[in-house]
Design a protein around this motif. Structure first.
Motif, PDB file in Angstrom:
ATOM      1  N   PRO A 244     -15.195  59.192   6.535  1.00 59.41           N
ATOM      2  CA  PRO A 244     -14.413  58.154   7.086  1.00 59.41           C
ATOM      3  C   PRO A 244     -14.767  57.100   8.273  1.00 59.41           C
ATOM      4  N   GLY A 245     -14.207  56.197   8.071  1.00 53.23           N
ATOM      5  CA  GLY A 245     -14.622  55.126   9.378  1.00 53.23           C
ATOM      6  C   GLY A 245     -13.284  54.809  10.222  1.00 53.23           C
ATOM      7  N   ALA A 246     -13.503  53.905  11.237  1.00 55.37           N
ATOM      8  CA  ALA A 246     -12.511  53.712  11.852  1.00 55.37           C
ATOM      9  C   ALA A 246     -11.218  52.942  11.158  1.00 55.37           C
ATOM     10  N   GLY A 247     -10.152  53.413  11.578  1.00 55.70           N
ATOM     11  CA  GLY A 247      -9.110  52.690  10.851  1.00 55.70           C
ATOM     12  C   GLY A 247      -8.526  53.638   9.621  1.00 55.70           C
TER      13      GLY A 247
ATOM     14  N   ASP B 164      -9.608  70.349  15.841  1.00 60.84           N
ATOM     15  CA  ASP B 164     -10.498  70.353  14.607  1.00 60.84           C
ATOM     16  C   ASP B 164      -9.659  69.923  13.695  1.00 60.84           C
ATOM     17  N   ALA B 165      -9.903  68.723  12.746  1.00 60.78           N
ATOM     18  CA  ALA B 165      -9.313  68.332  11.718  1.00 60.78           C
ATOM     19  C   ALA B 165     -10.141  68.430  10.411  1.00 60.78           C
ATOM     20  N   GLN B 166      -9.564  69.047   9.213  1.00 59.08           N
ATOM     21  CA  GLN B 166     -10.258  69.230   8.109  1.00 59.08           C
ATOM     22  C   GLN B 166      -9.572  68.392   7.150  1.00 59.08           C
ATOM     23  N   ILE B 167     -10.283  67.262   6.457  1.00 57.94           N
ATOM     24  CA  ILE B 167      -9.504  66.368   5.683  1.00 57.94           C
ATOM     25  C   ILE B 167      -9.164  67.117   4.449  1.00 57.94           C
ATOM     26  N   VAL B 168      -7.791  66.740   4.219  1.00 60.76           N
ATOM     27  CA  VAL B 168      -7.149  66.993   2.868  1.00 60.76           C
ATOM     28  C   VAL B 168      -7.379  65.757   1.835  1.00 60.76           C
ATOM     29  N   ARG B 169      -7.069  64.803   2.240  1.00 62.83           N
ATOM     30  CA  ARG B 169      -7.247  63.474   1.465  1.00 62.83           C
ATOM     31  C   ARG B 169      -7.090  62.496   2.485  1.00 62.83           C
ATOM     32  N   LYS B 170      -7.607  61.409   1.785  1.00 64.36           N
ATOM     33  CA  LYS B 170      -7.537  59.981   2.341  1.00 64.36           C
ATOM     34  C   LYS B 170      -5.987  59.381   1.868  1.00 64.36           C
ATOM     35  N   VAL B 171      -5.217  58.720   2.983  1.00 59.14           N
ATOM     36  CA  VAL B 171      -4.231  58.257   2.628  1.00 59.14           C
ATOM     37  C   VAL B 171      -3.908  56.724   2.683  1.00 59.14           C
ATOM     38  N   GLY B 172      -5.144  56.082   3.290  1.00 61.64           N
ATOM     39  CA  GLY B 172      -4.942  54.609   3.465  1.00 61.64           C
ATOM     40  C   GLY B 172      -5.652  54.152   4.677  1.00 61.64           C
ATOM     41  N   HIS B 173      -5.521  52.650   4.700  1.00 60.23           N
ATOM     42  CA  HIS B 173      -5.970  52.140   6.259  1.00 60.23           C
ATOM     43  C   HIS B 173      -5.148  51.710   7.149  1.00 60.23           C
ATOM     44  N   GLY B 174      -5.648  51.735   8.366  1.00 57.12           N
ATOM     45  CA  GLY B 174      -4.669  50.897   9.361  1.00 57.12           C
ATOM     46  C   GLY B 174      -4.472  49.494   9.112  1.00 57.12           C
ATOM     47  N   PRO B 175      -4.092  48.934  10.153  1.00 55.41           N
ATOM     48  CA  PRO B 175      -3.802  47.480   9.800  1.00 55.41           C
ATOM     49  C   PRO B 175      -5.210  46.767   9.216  1.00 55.41           C
ATOM     50  N   ARG B 176      -4.910  45.922   8.393  1.00 53.81           N
ATOM     51  CA  ARG B 176      -5.794  45.126   7.868  1.00 53.81           C
ATOM     52  C   ARG B 176      -6.538  44.218   8.701  1.00 53.81           C
ATOM     53  N   ARG B 177      -5.878  43.583   9.885  1.00 54.46           N
ATOM     54  CA  ARG B 177      -6.107  42.733  10.799  1.00 54.46           C
ATOM     55  C   ARG B 177      -6.310  43.169  12.144  1.00 54.46           C
ATOM     56  N   ILE B 178      -7.054  42.656  12.981  1.00 51.32           N
ATOM     57  CA  ILE B 178      -7.342  43.115  14.253  1.00 51.32           C
ATOM     58  C   ILE B 178      -7.561  41.981  15.339  1.00 51.32           C
ATOM     59  N   LEU B 179      -6.569  42.393  16.409  1.00 48.98           N
ATOM     60  CA  LEU B 179      -6.442  41.336  17.466  1.00 48.98           C
ATOM     61  C   LEU B 179      -7.758  41.532  18.293  1.00 48.98           C
TER      62      LEU B 179
ATOM     63  N   GLY C 247     -21.498  61.251  19.006  1.00 49.99           N
ATOM     64  CA  GLY C 247     -21.393  61.095  17.383  1.00 49.99           C
ATOM     65  C   GLY C 247     -20.265  62.053  16.769  1.00 49.99           C
ATOM     66  N   ASP C 248     -19.402  62.858  17.616  1.00 52.44           N
ATOM     67  CA  ASP C 248     -18.506  63.385  17.056  1.00 52.44           C
ATOM     68  C   ASP C 248     -17.266  62.183  16.533  1.00 52.44           C
ATOM     69  N   LEU C 249     -16.628  62.410  15.464  1.00 49.31           N
ATOM     70  CA  LEU C 249     -15.776  61.332  14.746  1.00 49.31           C
ATOM     71  C   LEU C 249     -14.300  61.606  15.427  1.00 49.31           C
ATOM     72  N   LEU C 250     -13.822  60.774  16.235  1.00 47.26           N
ATOM     73  CA  LEU C 250     -12.538  61.072  16.751  1.00 47.26           C
ATOM     74  C   LEU C 250     -11.517  60.551  16.232  1.00 47.26           C
ATOM     75  N   ALA C 251     -10.204  60.981  16.150  1.00 46.17           N
ATOM     76  CA  ALA C 251      -8.822  60.398  15.776  1.00 46.17           C
ATOM     77  C   ALA C 251      -7.625  60.613  16.417  1.00 46.17           C
ATOM     78  N   ARG C 252      -6.694  60.081  15.954  1.00 49.17           N
ATOM     79  CA  ARG C 252      -5.283  60.393  16.575  1.00 49.17           C
ATOM     80  C   ARG C 252      -4.288  60.466  15.844  1.00 49.17           C
ATOM     81  N   PRO C 253      -3.184  60.940  16.296  1.00 50.15           N
ATOM     82  CA  PRO C 253      -1.951  60.901  15.375  1.00 50.15           C
ATOM     83  C   PRO C 253      -1.595  59.360  15.125  1.00 50.15           C
TER      84      PRO C 253
END
Length: 748
Positions: free
Chosen positions: A119-122, A138-153, A88-94
Motif C-alpha cells: 500500500p501507499g500513502a492515502g 502492528d497492523a496486518q492487512i485484511v483488505r484494501k477498502v479504498g483511497h483517501g481524498p483524491r485531491r490534496i491541498l 522505511g516502516d510503513l506508518l498509518a493512522r486511524p
C-alpha cells in the motif's frame, strides 16, 4: 433459598483491568473466566462485576461481546496509510480519530504481506491490530477498502533550475511532494496554495493543479488554508441569501415588551455578533432574602430560521460559526448574524428571554421563558466592565453603575458561591490573541487577559442553559443536551501517575468527582508547574458532545445542561429554542412533531461540525504563529517543556505561547529512553534527562507557514522541573553536533 456461596474468589477490579490492558487483543467474559479459573455459577458474580466496570467507564466494548481498555484501539480498524518513516516502516493512522484531549493517534506500523500489494500513502485498509506497546500497534492487512481524498491541498514550490514544480502538502501527515509539469500548473506560480490531483492513482507522485485557493504572499491565506483543508462551507446557497435579505423586523405581537429593561451586551472588543444580553436586580420577594432576579435575553433566531427552510438547511450543514483572526465563516448570512439577530444597542430586537430567580446561596429557585422585544441599553466590553468594576467607569458606563453594573456583579458573586460549593473543574488556561494591521499582516500575538467580567457572563449563561434543560424535561420535549461524560479509567490512571511525580495525590478509585480535580488545582496553585497541571487535567477529560441522551455535565458538576445562549452561531442552541417554543406554546418557529426521532443522528453531525471548526481554528492559529515567527528564525527564546514523546520534546515559548517540536535526534549522540510515567526522555549512556515542565533555552530553526510547524533546537536547561521519582535530572547543555542515529525508546 439462600444464594450459593462463591466457591472461587472473584478477581479484583484492578486484576481484571490489568488483564484487559495487557491483552494484545480485546477479550470477553469467556477469556476472563478462563484466565481466573471461574466456572459454573461463579460466572454470575463475574458478569455483575464486568457490568459495573462498563458502567463506570473503566472498560469499553470492542466488537461483539469483547471488552477493551478505553484508551486502546479495537482489534479490527480502518486505517489510512501515511507513508514510510525514516527507517522505511510503513506508518498509518486511524481514519476516524477524534480524541477528547487532542492527543496524537497511536503509532500503527503496517506489516508487509505477500497476499496484498504494497500500500501507499492515502490507501485505506481494513487491518487487524496487535498491540506492540502502550501506544504502538502492528497492523496486518485484511483488505484494501479504498483511497483517501483524491485531491490534496498544498503549496507550489519552484526550485531554481528545476524543470518541474512541486506541491508540498499543507497536512503535516503527508510526508511527500507531488511533482507537477508546467503544462499542468493551471497558471499557478511559486507560493500559491492549490488543490492538486495525483495523476495515475493516489500513490502517484505526479499530479496536476485543479484550482488555486490563495497565495502565501497574502497574509489572509492562513485562514483560507484552514477553511479549505477542513472542508468548511463558505458560500451560502442563493435561496438562503435571498431569504436573509428579505428578513424584516419582528413585530411586537404577543411578545412581552421589555424595551424598558436596561439590558446590556458584554463581549470582547473583537466580537462580531451580539446575541446575548443580561440584566439583574435584587429579588423583591421578602421570602427570598439575599436572592436575585436575573434575565438573559437571546436573539430569537427561530423567528427567522424555520425548520427545513433554505436558511435552516444551510445552518445544519455548517453546524456552527467558525472564527479566525481575519474573518468569520458564519452559520447564517450577515443580514441575520450581524443584523436582525444581533442585539445592537438602542435598536428593537426580538429575543427569547430566560427569567430566573436564585436564592442567597445561588441555587435556582424558579424560572420562566417567554418571547420578548428588547432594546439593549449599551454594547459593553469585558475590559470596560472590569475597569468600571475597579472604579474607573467611562462616560457611557457611569450612569449605569448603580442600576446595571452593581446588580450584575452582585448576582455574579452569588452564582460564583454556588459554583464553588458544587465543586466544578475551573481550568483557567490562557488564550492567544492575534492582532492584525490594516494590510492583514500580524501586528502582535499575545495572551488574552481574563477578567471577572468574562466569568460573570459565563455564570449567567450557564444558569440559563440549566433552566432551558429543566424546562424541556418538565414539558417532555426533545432536548439536545450538552453532555460531558466522566473521564475514562485509562486517562484517570495516567493522570494519577503524572500527579504522583509532582507529589500530588488523586483520590483512589474510578468514581472521581469534579471537586477531586479541583482539589488538585488548588494544590498546584502558585507552583511553577501550575499551568502544566491545568493542561494535563484538561487532556484527561472526556470531550463534550451534543446528544439527546442526558449523561450530565461532569466538568460543570451539573445533572442536566443544554446550550441555549448562542443560536446565531450554534445549531444545537437553535434546536433548544425551537423545543422551548413548542413546549411552552410560544408561537411559530417551533419543532416539527417528529423532530425528536432525528436528534441522535443530528447530535452526532453537529458534534462533528464542532470538532471540524475547532481543528480549523487551531490550525489557523498555528499558521499565524509560524508566519509571525518566520522572520525570527535563529533567535533564542525562553521556554518550558510542554510535552514529552518518543520522537522528541514539545516546547512552549514564554512570551508568545508558541508551540514547537525539538526532534529527539537533535538532543545528543546517544540513545534516549522514553520514561512515560515520569514524562521524561532519559539518556541511556549519560543519564541526561529532559522532563515535562523543565524550563529551557531554545533556538528557532524553522517556521513553516504552510503547515504551521515550528522546529527548535535545545540550547540548555534553565531550571529543572519539580523533583520526581526515577533518574535524577542532570543539568544538560545540548551539543552542537546532532546524532545521525535514530534513538530507540522504551515504554514503562
Amino acid at each position: 433459598m439462600k444464594p450459593k456461596k462463591q466457591t472461587t474468589p472473584l478477581p479484583t477490579r484492578d486484576q481484571i483491568l490489568a488483564f484487559i490492558r495487557e491483552s494484545p487483543v480485546p477479550v470477553g467474559k469467556r477469556e476472563i473466566a478462563k484466565a481466573f479459573n471461574i466456572k459454573g455459577a461463579d460466572r454470575v458474580g463475574l458478569k455483575e462485576l464486568l457490568r459495573d466496570l462498563r458502567a463506570d467507564g473503566a472498560v469499553a466494548r470492542g466488537t461483539r461481546r469483547e471488552l477493551m481498555d478505553p484508551g486502546a484501539l479495537p482489534e479490527y480498524l480502518v486505517i489510512e496509510v501515511i507513508g514510510p518513516d525514516a527507517d522505511g516502516d510503513l506508518l498509518a493512522r486511524p481514519v476516524h480519530w477524534n480524541p477528547d484531549d487532542g492527543a496524537a493517534p497511536p503509532e500503527i506500523i503496517v506489516q508487509p504481506t505477500r497476499e496484498h500489494a504494497a500500500p501507499g500513502a492515502g490507501d485505506r485498509l481494513l487491518a487487524r491490530l496487535r498491540k506492540r506497546g502502550q501506544r504502538r500497534y502492528d497492523a496486518q492487512i485484511v483488505r484494501k477498502v479504498g483511497h483517501g481524498p483524491r485531491r490534496i491541498l498544498g503549496v507550489v514550490e519552484m526550485p531554481r533550475g528545476a524543470r518541474n514544480a512541486f506541491v508540498r502538502p499543507t497536512d503535516r501527515k503527508l510526508r511527500y511532494e507531488i511533482e507537477v509539469a508546467p503544462r499542468d500548473l493551471n497558471d499557478a506560480v511559486d507560493g500559491d496554495v492549490v488543490w492538486v490531483e495525483p495523476m495515475g492513482g493516489h500513490l502517484a507522485r505526479r499530479g496536476r493543479v485543479l484550482e488555486k485557493v490563495g497565495t502565501l504572499r497574502d497574509p489572509r491565506a492562513v485562514s483560507l488554508i484552514a477553511i479549505a483543508a477542513n472542508d468548511i462551507p463558505v458560500e451560502f446557497p442563493e435561496a438562503a441569501l435571498v431569504q436573509a435579505r428579505e428578513a424584516v423586523a419582528a413585530p411586537l405581537g404577543d411578545r412581552v415588551d421589555m424595551r424598558g429593561v436596561p439590558f446590556v451586551t458584554i463581549d470582547g472588543e473583537d466580537a462580531r455578533d451580539f446575541d446575548d444580553a443580561v440584566w439583574a436586580e435584587p429579588d423583591s420577594d421578602p421570602a427570598n432574602p439575599g436572592g436575585w432576579h436575573l434575565s438573559v435575553a437571546i436573539a430569537d433566531v427561530a423567528w427567522y430560521v424555520r425548520p427545513d427552510d433554505a436558511l435552516d438547511r444551510a445552518a445544519v450543514r455548517r453546524g456552527n460559526s467558525v472564527y479566525f483572526p481575519d474573518r468569520v465563516v458564519p452559520m447564517l448570512p450577515e443580514e441575520l448574524s450581524n443584523g436582525w439577530c444581533s442585539l445592537r444597542p438602542h435598536e428593537d430586537r426580538p429575543t427569547l428571554v430566560a427569567e430566573m430567580w436564585i436564592d442567597a446561596a445561588g441555587h435556582l429557585k424558579r424560572h420562566r421563558f417567554h418571547r420578548a422585544l428588547i432594546r439593549s441599553a449599551a454594547r459593553l466590553t469585558y475590559t470596560r466592565m472590569q475597569q468600571a468594576r475597579d472604579g474607573h467607569p467611562d462616560g457611557e458606563l457611569l450612569p449605569l453603575m448603580n442600576d446595571v453594573v452593581a446588580p450584575l456583579y452582585g448576582a455574579y458573586a452569588t452564582l460564583l458561591q454556588a459554583r464553588q460549593a458544587r465543586g466544578t473543574i475551573d481550568l483557567d488556561l490562557p488564550e492567544r490573541l492575534v492582532s492584525l494591521d490594516e494590510t492583514g499582516r500580524i501586528a502582535s500575538i499575545r495572551l488574552r487577559e481574563r477578567f471577572d467580567s468574562h466569568r460573570l457572563i459565563e455564570e449567567f449563561m450557564i444558569l440559563a442553559n440549566v433552566a432551558a434543560a429543566e424546562t424541556l424535561e418538565r414539558r417532555h420535549q426533545p432536548c439536545m443536551y450538552r453532555v460531558h461524560a466522566p473521564p475514562d479509567a485509562a486517562k484517570v490512571q495516567a493522570l494519577r501517575e503524572f500527579l504522583a511525580t509532582l507529589g500530588i495525590g488523586l483520590p483512589p478509585g474510578l468514581n472521581l468527582q469534579p471537586r477531586d480535580f479541583e482539589g488538585v488545582l488548588r494544590k498546584a496553585a502558585g507552583q511553577p508547574y501550575e499551568r502544566l497541571v491545568h493542561e494535563t487535567i484538561l487532556r484527561s477529560q472526556s470531550q463534550a458532545v451534543y446528544s439527546p441522551e442526558n449523561v450530565g455535565h461532569f466538568g460543570l458538576a451539573l445533572r442536566r445542561y443544554a446550550h441555549f445562549t448562542s443560536p446565531i452561531r450554534r445549531y444545537a442552541d437553535l434546536l433548544v429554542h425551537r423545543a422551548l417554543i413548542t413546549g411552552l406554546g410560544l408561537g411559530a418557529g417551533g419543532l416539527p412533531p417528529d423532530a425528536g426521532a432525528g436528534f441522535a443522528e443530528l447530535g452526532e453531525s453537529i458534534s462533528q461540525c464542532e470538532r471540524r471548526a475547532v481543528a480549523a481554528e487551531r490550525a489557523a492559529m498555528d499558521r499565524y504563529m509560524a508566519a509571525y515567527m518566520a522572520d525570527r528564525v535563529g533567535a533564542e527564546f525562553g521556554a518550558r517543556i510542554a510535552g514529552v514523546t518518543r520522537f522528541g520534546l514539545f516546547v512552549e515559548l514564554d512570551d508568545s505561547g508558541a508551540n514547537g517540536l525539538i526532534p529527539i535526534k537533535t538532543l545528543g549522540e546517544e540513545y534516549f529512553d522514553h520514561d512515560e510515567p515520569g514524562q521524561a526522555l532519559v539518556g541511556r549512556r549519560t543519564g541526561a534527562t529532559w522532563r515535562l515542565g523543565d524550563r529551557v533555552r531554545v533556538r528557532l530553526r524553522e517556521a513553516d507557514v504552510a503547515t504551521g510547524g515550528l522546529l527548535f533546537e535545545m540550547l540548555e536547561r534553565v531550571e529543572a522541573a519539580a523533583s520526581r521519582p526515577g533518574p535524577a535530572a542532570r543539568r544538560v547543555r545540548a551539543p552542537g553536533k546532532t546524532a545521525a542515529r535514530r534513538p530507540t525508546t522504551r515504554r514503562r
